[in-house]
Design an enzyme around this catalytic site. Structure first.
Site, PDB file in Angstrom:
ATOM      1  N   ILE A 144       0.963  -0.858   0.235  1.00  0.00           N
ATOM      2  CA  ILE A 144      -0.326  -0.078   0.078  1.00  0.00           C
ATOM      3  C   ILE A 144       0.882   1.152  -0.149  1.00  0.00           C
ATOM      4  O   ILE A 144       0.476   1.868  -0.775  1.00  0.00           O
ATOM      5  CB  ILE A 144      -1.303   0.329   1.477  1.00  0.00           C
ATOM      6  CG1 ILE A 144      -2.519  -1.167   1.294  1.00  0.00           C
ATOM      7  CG2 ILE A 144      -2.044   1.056   1.659  1.00  0.00           C
ATOM      8  CD1 ILE A 144      -2.937  -1.559   2.309  1.00  0.00           C
ATOM      9  N   ASP A 156      10.743   2.184   7.159  1.00  0.00           N
ATOM     10  CA  ASP A 156      10.372   1.356   7.014  1.00  0.00           C
ATOM     11  C   ASP A 156      11.790  -0.097   6.982  1.00  0.00           C
ATOM     12  O   ASP A 156      13.057  -0.045   6.346  1.00  0.00           O
ATOM     13  CB  ASP A 156       9.818   0.543   5.837  1.00  0.00           C
ATOM     14  CG  ASP A 156       9.411  -0.870   4.947  1.00  0.00           C
ATOM     15  OD1 ASP A 156      10.342  -1.880   6.136  1.00  0.00           O
ATOM     16  OD2 ASP A 156       8.471  -1.082   5.127  1.00  0.00           O
ATOM     17  N   ALA A 214      -3.920   1.798   8.866  1.00  0.00           N
ATOM     18  CA  ALA A 214      -3.359   0.347   8.658  1.00  0.00           C
ATOM     19  C   ALA A 214      -3.913  -0.509   9.905  1.00  0.00           C
ATOM     20  O   ALA A 214      -4.985  -0.850   9.916  1.00  0.00           O
ATOM     21  CB  ALA A 214      -1.849   0.464   8.907  1.00  0.00           C
ATOM     22  N   ARG A 215      -3.940   0.312  11.290  1.00  0.00           N
ATOM     23  CA  ARG A 215      -4.796  -0.845  12.026  1.00  0.00           C
ATOM     24  C   ARG A 215      -4.842   0.584  13.268  1.00  0.00           C
ATOM     25  O   ARG A 215      -3.533   0.960  13.940  1.00  0.00           O
ATOM     26  CB  ARG A 215      -4.322  -2.136  12.932  1.00  0.00           C
ATOM     27  CG  ARG A 215      -4.160  -3.336  11.961  1.00  0.00           C
ATOM     28  CD  ARG A 215      -5.542  -3.779  12.126  1.00  0.00           C
ATOM     29  NE  ARG A 215      -5.484  -4.937  10.704  1.00  0.00           N
ATOM     30  CZ  ARG A 215      -6.315  -4.454   9.703  1.00  0.00           C
ATOM     31  NH1 ARG A 215      -6.252  -3.712   9.510  1.00  0.00           N
ATOM     32  NH2 ARG A 215      -7.117  -6.095   8.982  1.00  0.00           N
ATOM     33  N   ASP A 263      -9.245   5.967   9.571  1.00  0.00           N
ATOM     34  CA  ASP A 263      -9.735   4.432   9.229  1.00  0.00           C
ATOM     35  C   ASP A 263     -10.200   3.993  10.082  1.00  0.00           C
ATOM     36  O   ASP A 263     -11.256   3.071   9.870  1.00  0.00           O
ATOM     37  CB  ASP A 263      -9.438   4.131   8.189  1.00  0.00           C
ATOM     38  CG  ASP A 263     -10.571   3.078   6.760  1.00  0.00           C
ATOM     39  OD1 ASP A 263     -11.454   2.848   7.285  1.00  0.00           O
ATOM     40  OD2 ASP A 263      -9.778   2.544   6.969  1.00  0.00           O
ATOM     41  N   GLU A 267     -12.453  -0.949  17.700  1.00  0.00           N
ATOM     42  CA  GLU A 267     -13.208  -0.546  17.284  1.00  0.00           C
ATOM     43  C   GLU A 267     -14.964  -1.638  17.125  1.00  0.00           C
ATOM     44  O   GLU A 267     -14.367  -2.627  17.583  1.00  0.00           O
ATOM     45  CB  GLU A 267     -12.836  -1.415  15.864  1.00  0.00           C
ATOM     46  CG  GLU A 267     -11.815   0.659  14.834  1.00  0.00           C
ATOM     47  CD  GLU A 267     -11.517  -0.213  13.756  1.00  0.00           C
ATOM     48  OE1 GLU A 267     -11.588  -1.189  13.113  1.00  0.00           O
ATOM     49  OE2 GLU A 267     -10.161   0.439  13.808  1.00  0.00           O
ATOM     50  N   HIS A 311     -13.352   2.413   9.696  1.00  0.00           N
ATOM     51  CA  HIS A 311     -12.604   1.179   8.614  1.00  0.00           C
ATOM     52  C   HIS A 311     -13.403   0.445   7.777  1.00  0.00           C
ATOM     53  O   HIS A 311     -12.513  -0.836   6.956  1.00  0.00           O
ATOM     54  CB  HIS A 311     -12.407  -0.143   9.902  1.00  0.00           C
ATOM     55  CG  HIS A 311     -10.880  -1.265   9.433  1.00  0.00           C
ATOM     56  ND1 HIS A 311     -10.459  -2.024  10.891  1.00  0.00           N
ATOM     57  CD2 HIS A 311     -10.793  -1.378   8.380  1.00  0.00           C
ATOM     58  CE1 HIS A 311      -9.726  -2.269   9.951  1.00  0.00           C
ATOM     59  NE2 HIS A 311      -9.474  -2.440   8.902  1.00  0.00           N
TER      60      HIS A 311
END
Ligand SMILES: NC(=O)c1ccc[n+]([C@@H]2O[C@H](COP(=O)([O-])OP(=O)(O)OC[C@H]3O[C@@H](n4cnc5c(N)ncnc54)[C@H](O)[C@@H]3O)[C@@H](O)[C@H]2O)c1
Length: 349
Positions: free
Chosen positions: A165, A184, A244-245, A269, A274, A293
């Site tokens: 992504i 990264d 992402a999370r 998001d 959640e 999400h």
């Protein structure tokens, strides 16, 4: 005639009335495939081993596939996640049981990258504020000069993660003439160079980016990676985006930074919890744009994930190695090779 190749769909693919949750997930190629039988599981979460005793393959939505989900009869050969996040799957248990775990990066790459662009443009363009001003009529129009947007030329986009992504995000934003940086630890350096992305240290990214976006997996290493100390490094004009999370950001620290306007805003998001508690203070903030999400949820996203999972399952049925296996060690085992040879003998290679 040989016994059918049986494919289970986790129960959360169906609504209570039995209709599909995602009609864009085209099941016809599976239903029409010779030798294949398909059934929905009861909506039990986490999945129970006895539910899976008679299946060769599982297509898994959001339910958990835990250690207890592995049946000792060893029939299940593949778990195909509908998406790329697999924090709901006990990978170690899969590997131990010789079950290949497959994900669908091809299905979500573009839709999630587009959702990051959507949040970035909405935040920097003050879209939500301007929507509200317009609805107010004349008093809103009179205040429009108070809400200048932020131009993007020459501004710095920083991505935590430059995988499927993250890389697509940079590809999509090439014509925006921004500066690109990424953090990264496992980056493909050649790909980063090709995309014009400078790889930087984590702290450096927080300091330099005008937009910090998260595109790495949730793991013990990335849990609360976005914490109070790192948020404190951000420019007061910078925006934070997480698609992402949720647990990758420390939400209490993020809420505080946003409340105190120590950063300009956020596009989320994903949240730590959640769905969120309706009284969660973050929901009261006007400098945050939320999505449940689901910002990447489009017809094409679901069609793409579905097609990728169906292909993976049919590959296994015919004893072909599926693409995009997470726990590749399984494919090298004698047990797997023997199993694939049996499938080829039963269904044709
Ligand atoms: N919001 C949604 O609906 C949605 C949809 C799909 C995926 N996702 C999330 O997006 C994440 C990324 O997806 P992807 O397809 O790009 O995965 P990917 O595995 O292709 O890329 C993830 C990148 O993160 C990097 N990474 C790992 N640990 C890191 C760390 N500590 N710091 C920085 N980078 C690190 C990896 O090296 C990799 O390059 C998924 O894990 C998933 O949780 C969310």
């Amino acid at each position: 005639m040989s016994a059918p190749f049986r494919v289970a769909l986790s129960g959360d693919f169906r609504k209570a009335d039995g209709s599909p949750v995602f009609p864009d997930f085209d099941l016809a190629p599976l239903k029409q495939a010779p030798g294949v039988e398909m059934a929905y599981l009861d909506p039990v979460n986490p999945l129970r081993a006895d539910q899976l005793a008679d299946f060769d393959a599982l297509i898994l939505l959001a339910h958990r596939f835990a250690k207890e989900s592995v049946h000792p009869n060893g029939r299940l050969a593949v778990v195909a996640r509908f998406g790329v996040g697999y924090d709901t799957v006990d990978v170690e248990a899969c590997t131990k049981a010789g079950i290949a775990l497959v994900i669908t990066p091809d299905g979500i790459r573009r839709p999630v990258a587009v959702s990051i662009v959507t949040l970035m443009l909405a935040l920097t363009g003050k879209l939500m504020v301007k929507d509200r001003l317009t609805r107010e009529g004349p008093p809103g129009f009179a205040r429009k000069g108070e809400h200048m947007g932020v131009g993007l030329v020459g501004r710095t986009l920083g991505s935590i993660g430059i995988g499927n992504i993250g890389a697509e995000l940079f590809r999509l934003l090439k014509p925006f003439d921004m500066k690109f940086i990424a953090h990264d630890p496992y980056a493909d350096r050649k790909l980063a160079a090709e995309l014009g992305v400078e790889l930087v240290g984590l702290e450096d990214l927080f300091r330099r980016a005008d937009i910090v976006s998260v595109s790495c997996p949730l793991s013990p290493e990335t849990h609360h990676l976005v914490n109070a100390e790192r948020l404190a490094l951000m420019k007061p004009t910078a925006y934070f985006i997480n698609t992402a999370r949720g647990p990758i950001h420390d939400q209490k620290a993020l809420t505080k930074a946003l409340q105190e306007r120590r950063i300009a805003g956020a596009g989320l998001d994903v949240l730590e919890q959640e769905p969120p508690d309706p009284n969660d203070p973050i929901l009261k903030l006007d400098n945050v744009i939320f999505a449940p999400h689901a910002l990447c949820w489009t017809d094409q996203c679901f069609a793409g994930n579905g097609a990728a999972d169906v292909k993976a399952v049919l590959d296994v049925q015919h004893g072909r190695e599926p693409r995009l296996v997470v726990n590749k060690a399984v494919l090298a085992t004698e047990a797997w090779k023997k199993r694939m040879a049996e499938f080829r003998a039963r269904f044709g290679g």
